[in-house]
Design a protein around this motif. Structure first.
Motif, PDB file in Angstrom:
ATOM      1  N   ALA A 187       0.830  -1.204   0.000  1.00 57.11           N
ATOM      2  CA  ALA A 187       0.000   0.000   0.000  1.00 57.11           C
ATOM      3  C   ALA A 187       0.865   1.256   0.000  1.00 57.11           C
ATOM      4  CB  ALA A 187      -0.924  -0.006   1.216  1.00 57.11           C
ATOM      5  N   HIS A 188       1.952   1.207   0.765  1.00 62.61           N
ATOM      6  CA  HIS A 188       2.878   2.347   0.806  1.00 62.61           C
ATOM      7  C   HIS A 188       3.491   2.602  -0.568  1.00 62.61           C
ATOM      8  CE1 HIS A 188       6.006   4.989   2.518  1.00 62.61           C
ATOM      9  NE2 HIS A 188       6.799   4.408   1.646  1.00 62.61           N
ATOM     10  N   GLU A 189       3.943   1.546  -1.224  1.00 59.28           N
ATOM     11  CA  GLU A 189       4.586   1.710  -2.533  1.00 59.28           C
ATOM     12  C   GLU A 189       3.591   2.156  -3.597  1.00 59.28           C
ATOM     13  OE1 GLU A 189       7.594   1.860  -2.823  1.00 59.28           O
ATOM     14  OE2 GLU A 189       8.402   0.796  -1.100  1.00 59.28           O
ATOM     15  N   LEU A 190       2.339   1.751  -3.471  1.00 63.57           N
ATOM     16  CA  LEU A 190       1.319   2.238  -4.408  1.00 63.57           C
ATOM     17  C   LEU A 190       1.134   3.746  -4.271  1.00 63.57           C
ATOM     18  CD1 LEU A 190      -1.439  -0.531  -4.235  1.00 63.57           C
ATOM     19  CD2 LEU A 190      -0.067   0.106  -6.226  1.00 63.57           C
ATOM     20  N   ALA A 191       1.184   4.237  -3.031  1.00 64.24           N
ATOM     21  CA  ALA A 191       1.074   5.682  -2.827  1.00 64.24           C
ATOM     22  C   ALA A 191       2.283   6.404  -3.410  1.00 64.24           C
ATOM     23  CB  ALA A 191       0.935   5.984  -1.339  1.00 64.24           C
ATOM     24  N   ALA A 210       4.098   5.384  -5.903  1.00 66.09           N
ATOM     25  CA  ALA A 210       3.947   5.336  -7.364  1.00 66.09           C
ATOM     26  C   ALA A 210       2.913   6.343  -7.851  1.00 66.09           C
ATOM     27  CB  ALA A 210       3.546   3.931  -7.793  1.00 66.09           C
ATOM     28  N   GLY A 211       1.834   6.519  -7.102  1.00 65.17           N
ATOM     29  CA  GLY A 211       0.806   7.481  -7.497  1.00 65.17           C
ATOM     30  C   GLY A 211       1.327   8.904  -7.532  1.00 65.17           C
ATOM     31  N   ILE A 212       2.110   9.268  -6.524  1.00 67.15           N
ATOM     32  CA  ILE A 212       2.697  10.607  -6.493  1.00 67.15           C
ATOM     33  C   ILE A 212       3.685  10.776  -7.636  1.00 67.15           C
ATOM     34  CG2 ILE A 212       4.197  12.154  -5.177  1.00 67.15           C
ATOM     35  CD1 ILE A 212       2.912  11.001  -2.629  1.00 67.15           C
ATOM     36  N   ALA A 213       4.554   9.781  -7.820  1.00 60.26           N
ATOM     37  CA  ALA A 213       5.570   9.865  -8.879  1.00 60.26           C
ATOM     38  C   ALA A 213       4.927   9.969 -10.258  1.00 60.26           C
ATOM     39  CB  ALA A 213       6.490   8.649  -8.807  1.00 60.26           C
ATOM     40  N   ALA A 214       3.863   9.216 -10.502  1.00 61.69           N
ATOM     41  CA  ALA A 214       3.197   9.269 -11.804  1.00 61.69           C
ATOM     42  C   ALA A 214       2.613  10.644 -12.064  1.00 61.69           C
ATOM     43  CB  ALA A 214       2.104   8.200 -11.878  1.00 61.69           C
ATOM     44  N   ARG A 242       3.666  13.404 -10.894  1.00 58.54           N
ATOM     45  CA  ARG A 242       4.776  14.350 -11.080  1.00 58.54           C
ATOM     46  C   ARG A 242       5.582  14.020 -12.350  1.00 58.54           C
ATOM     47  NH1 ARG A 242       5.189  17.762  -6.994  1.00 58.54           N
ATOM     48  NH2 ARG A 242       4.776  17.170  -4.833  1.00 58.54           N
ATOM     49  N   LEU A 243       5.140  13.026 -13.098  1.00 55.81           N
ATOM     50  CA  LEU A 243       5.838  12.586 -14.313  1.00 55.81           C
ATOM     51  C   LEU A 243       7.255  12.105 -14.019  1.00 55.81           C
ATOM     52  CD1 LEU A 243       4.693  15.069 -17.083  1.00 55.81           C
ATOM     53  CD2 LEU A 243       3.813  12.811 -16.534  1.00 55.81           C
ATOM     54  N   GLN A 244       7.418  11.400 -12.900  1.00 49.57           N
ATOM     55  CA  GLN A 244       8.689  10.762 -12.558  1.00 49.57           C
ATOM     56  C   GLN A 244       8.495   9.258 -12.790  1.00 49.57           C
ATOM     57  OE1 GLN A 244       9.055  12.062  -8.497  1.00 49.57           O
ATOM     58  NE2 GLN A 244       9.659  14.136  -9.060  1.00 49.57           N
ATOM     59  N   THR A 245       8.543   8.869 -14.059  1.00 56.48           N
ATOM     60  CA  THR A 245       8.126   7.514 -14.412  1.00 56.48           C
ATOM     61  C   THR A 245       9.096   6.442 -13.926  1.00 56.48           C
ATOM     62  OG1 THR A 245       9.105   7.861 -16.599  1.00 56.48           O
ATOM     63  CG2 THR A 245       6.750   8.234 -16.382  1.00 56.48           C
ATOM     64  N   LYS A 246      10.390   6.742 -13.869  1.00 57.94           N
ATOM     65  CA  LYS A 246      11.335   5.754 -13.352  1.00 57.94           C
ATOM     66  C   LYS A 246      11.049   5.461 -11.887  1.00 57.94           C
ATOM     67  CE  LYS A 246      15.182   6.672 -16.528  1.00 57.94           C
ATOM     68  NZ  LYS A 246      16.598   7.107 -16.635  1.00 57.94           N
ATOM     69  N   THR A 247      10.786   6.502 -11.115  1.00 56.50           N
ATOM     70  CA  THR A 247      10.426   6.318  -9.705  1.00 56.50           C
ATOM     71  C   THR A 247       9.136   5.523  -9.582  1.00 56.50           C
ATOM     72  OG1 THR A 247      11.499   8.412  -9.138  1.00 56.50           O
ATOM     73  CG2 THR A 247       9.933   7.527  -7.550  1.00 56.50           C
ATOM     74  N   LEU A 264       6.244   0.549  -8.230  1.00 58.48           N
ATOM     75  CA  LEU A 264       5.290  -0.491  -8.613  1.00 58.48           C
ATOM     76  C   LEU A 264       5.926  -1.877  -8.580  1.00 58.48           C
ATOM     77  CD1 LEU A 264       3.469   1.353 -11.521  1.00 58.48           C
ATOM     78  CD2 LEU A 264       2.435   0.613  -9.366  1.00 58.48           C
ATOM     79  N   SER A 265       7.195  -1.964  -8.917  1.00 63.02           N
ATOM     80  CA  SER A 265       7.894  -3.257  -8.820  1.00 63.02           C
ATOM     81  C   SER A 265       7.976  -3.706  -7.373  1.00 63.02           C
ATOM     82  CB  SER A 265       9.302  -3.135  -9.415  1.00 63.02           C
ATOM     83  OG  SER A 265       9.244  -2.861 -10.795  1.00 63.02           O
ATOM     84  N   ARG A 266       8.302  -2.767  -6.475  1.00 65.10           N
ATOM     85  CA  ARG A 266       8.353  -3.116  -5.048  1.00 65.10           C
ATOM     86  C   ARG A 266       6.962  -3.480  -4.535  1.00 65.10           C
ATOM     87  NH1 ARG A 266      11.750   1.508  -5.109  1.00 65.10           N
ATOM     88  NH2 ARG A 266      10.101   2.807  -4.216  1.00 65.10           N
ATOM     89  N   ALA A 267       5.946  -2.766  -5.008  1.00 66.44           N
ATOM     90  CA  ALA A 267       4.571  -3.077  -4.598  1.00 66.44           C
ATOM     91  C   ALA A 267       4.157  -4.467  -5.073  1.00 66.44           C
ATOM     92  CB  ALA A 267       3.609  -2.028  -5.145  1.00 66.44           C
ATOM     93  N   ALA A 268       4.530  -4.819  -6.307  1.00 70.61           N
ATOM     94  CA  ALA A 268       4.192  -6.145  -6.831  1.00 70.61           C
ATOM     95  C   ALA A 268       4.868  -7.246  -6.023  1.00 70.61           C
ATOM     96  CB  ALA A 268       4.606  -6.236  -8.298  1.00 70.61           C
ATOM     97  N   GLU A 269       6.123  -7.022  -5.637  1.00 70.59           N
ATOM     98  CA  GLU A 269       6.837  -8.023  -4.836  1.00 70.59           C
ATOM     99  C   GLU A 269       6.194  -8.156  -3.458  1.00 70.59           C
ATOM    100  OE1 GLU A 269       9.602 -10.830  -3.575  1.00 70.59           O
ATOM    101  OE2 GLU A 269       8.996 -10.137  -5.566  1.00 70.59           O
ATOM    102  N   ALA A 270       5.831  -7.027  -2.840  1.00 74.30           N
ATOM    103  CA  ALA A 270       5.189  -7.080  -1.530  1.00 74.30           C
ATOM    104  C   ALA A 270       3.818  -7.756  -1.622  1.00 74.30           C
ATOM    105  CB  ALA A 270       5.047  -5.676  -0.956  1.00 74.30           C
ATOM    106  N   ALA A 271       3.067  -7.474  -2.692  1.00 73.14           N
ATOM    107  CA  ALA A 271       1.756  -8.104  -2.864  1.00 73.14           C
ATOM    108  C   ALA A 271       1.906  -9.611  -3.071  1.00 73.14           C
ATOM    109  CB  ALA A 271       1.033  -7.471  -4.049  1.00 73.14           C
ATOM    110  N   ARG A 272       2.963 -10.006  -3.773  1.00 73.19           N
ATOM    111  CA  ARG A 272       3.195 -11.444  -3.962  1.00 73.19           C
ATOM    112  C   ARG A 272       3.462 -12.131  -2.620  1.00 73.19           C
ATOM    113  NH1 ARG A 272       7.120 -14.835  -4.062  1.00 73.19           N
ATOM    114  NH2 ARG A 272       8.688 -13.229  -3.656  1.00 73.19           N
ATOM    115  N   LYS A 273       4.244 -11.479  -1.770  1.00 76.33           N
ATOM    116  CA  LYS A 273       4.526 -12.049  -0.445  1.00 76.33           C
ATOM    117  C   LYS A 273       3.278 -12.066   0.432  1.00 76.33           C
ATOM    118  CE  LYS A 273       9.427 -10.771  -0.374  1.00 76.33           C
ATOM    119  NZ  LYS A 273      10.473  -9.928   0.269  1.00 76.33           N
ATOM    120  N   ALA A 274       2.443 -11.034   0.293  1.00 71.97           N
ATOM    121  CA  ALA A 274       1.218 -10.994   1.101  1.00 71.97           C
ATOM    122  C   ALA A 274       0.222 -12.051   0.664  1.00 71.97           C
ATOM    123  CB  ALA A 274       0.584  -9.613   0.996  1.00 71.97           C
TER     124      ALA A 274
END
Length: 406
Positions: free
Chosen positions: A147-151, A153-157, A159-164, A169-179
């Motif tokens: 949930a933290h990483e989704l937030a 990613a939302g801010i970065a998107a 602000r047009l900081q697509t690499k961030t 989102l990659s970290r969020a996907a990994e955390a969601a997989r573990k959850a």
């Protein structure tokens, strides 16, 4: 806490609301009411969930401050999901402070994420970013980290900081997989679609094509002079000039940019800026005045030179002039952008998110309904508006909040 309550709580944490309800569905004590409320929220019955959580908060009493605070956080999340932006944010802030004071770091972090998501929805990116920076997600369980990483990613998107955004989102996907919570995994996958869907249209030298969010970011860093119709600004790599409150000047700037490097006739400019079908001397005089005002506004970025037929835009530093337009241009596009998330919105919530008057938003919704583009259900204060998501119509560049250098 008895074994059934513990088992129901574990089931909810694992994303199994039906398993939780099997254990506490017939109980009316405070912990059971709270768990039933959260389970009903996960199943989508938000009205029933809200009522159960209110009952649980009353049943816990004043001595159970932590339990009451958890109910407030859950109620705040329901309000956010149901787009009830009038729900008192101060109550959520007080609940988070209570949880932090009692050492409940996981639920305090969840409360912070709910606050950030609300700020993100209404475009208050700086506040959201400051709130996120105060939290270290590393000790949190996987679901809270996602949930933290989704937030992030939302801010970065926005602000047009697509690499961030990609990294978050990659970290969020990994955390969601573990959850191992299917709903959370689906939420991460849905968030990632924003970076893969056309976000704007580029108009340059008479040609038009769509751009992804990353390509918009690259365009702003390219050194081109960009007339940005998503935010009604004119920018290059160094400077931004806002024309958001000067619609006539922006219409002139866009017409000149779309024709660049050619000029634009006076009759065309009159039609674009003033919608004048039959121009007279007063229209021509007004055009000269507005061109002078546009020169003054853009003096650091470009000049507007007179030609034999009309006027032409001459950039001072940039070697290229382009127009960045929304993916869909029509009346009330910003309202449609919010409704494209598939949620049901009240007109008052849309007014808060858009920063517009409730009556203005209500008129827009009524006109969209007449055109068959939105639909409503309920009556009075309970009336909600929604529309199915529009293919190829992301909301990032239409949602409130500044782009880089704004």
């Amino acid at each position: 806490m008895d074994s059934l309550i513990t088992a129901a709580a574990h089931a909810l944490a694992a994303g199994d609301p039906l398993g939780a309800l099997k254990r506490v569905a017939l109980r009316d004590d405070a912990p059971a009411l709270a768990l039933r409320g959260i389970a009903m929220a996960q199943l989508g019955d938000l009205v029933r969930a809200k009522a159960l959580l209110k009952s649980a908060a009353r049943a816990f009493g004043r001595r159970e401050a932590v339990a009451r605070a958890r109910c407030v956080v859950a109620e705040a999340e329901i309000a956010l999901v149901s787009r009830d932006l009038s729900w008192p944010a101060k109550a959520l802030d007080a609940a988070r402070a209570t949880l932090e004071a009692h050492g409940d770091r996981v639920n305090a972090a969840h409360a912070r994420n709910v606050e950030v998501r609300r700020l993100l929805l209404i475009g208050r990116l700086d506040e959201a970013e400051r709130m996120l920076s105060a939290l270290d997600p590393s000790p949190l369980p996987p679901a809270a980290r996602a949930a933290h990483e989704l937030a992030v990613a939302g801010i970065a998107a926005r602000r047009l900081q697509t690499k961030t955004a990609h990294a978050a989102l990659s970290r969020a996907a990994e955390a969601a997989r573990k959850a191992d919570i299917p709903a959370l995994t689906a939420e991460v996958e849905n968030a990632a679609l924003v970076l893969k869907t056309p976000a704007a249209r580029l108009i340059a030298r008479g040609e038009e094509r769509t751009l992804l969010l990353g390509e918009v970011e690259a365009l702003f860093a390219s050194g081109a002079l960009v007339v940005d119709a998503c935010r009604n600004v004119v920018r290059d790599e160094r400077q931004v000039v806002s024309l958001a409150t000067r619609p006539i000047l922006f219409a002139l700037a866009r017409a000149l940019a779309e024709a660049w490097p050619a000029d634009v006739s006076r009759s065309t400019l009159l039609a674009r800026a003033f919608r004048a079908k039959h121009a007279d001397e007063s229209h021509r005089a007004r055009l000269r005045v507005e061109i002078g005002r546009l020169r003054a506004e853009l003096r650091a970025l470009a000049d507007v030179s007179a030609t034999k037929n009309g006027f032409a835009l001459v950039p001072r530093r940039a070697g290229e002039v382009v127009v960045l337009a929304p993916p869909v241009e029509e009346r009330h596009a910003a309202v449609l952008a919010f409704l494209a998330d598939g949620r049901s919105w009240s007109s008052s919530a849309l007014a808060i998110a858009l920063g517009a008057s409730p009556r203005t938003v209500q008129r827009a919704l009524e006109q969209l309904a007449e055109a068959g583009k939105v639909q409503s259900f309920g009556r009075g204060p309970a009336r909600r508006w929604m529309t199915p998501p529009l293919t190829g119509f992301p909301t990032i560049l239409l949602l409130p909040g500044p782009l880089p250098s704004d």
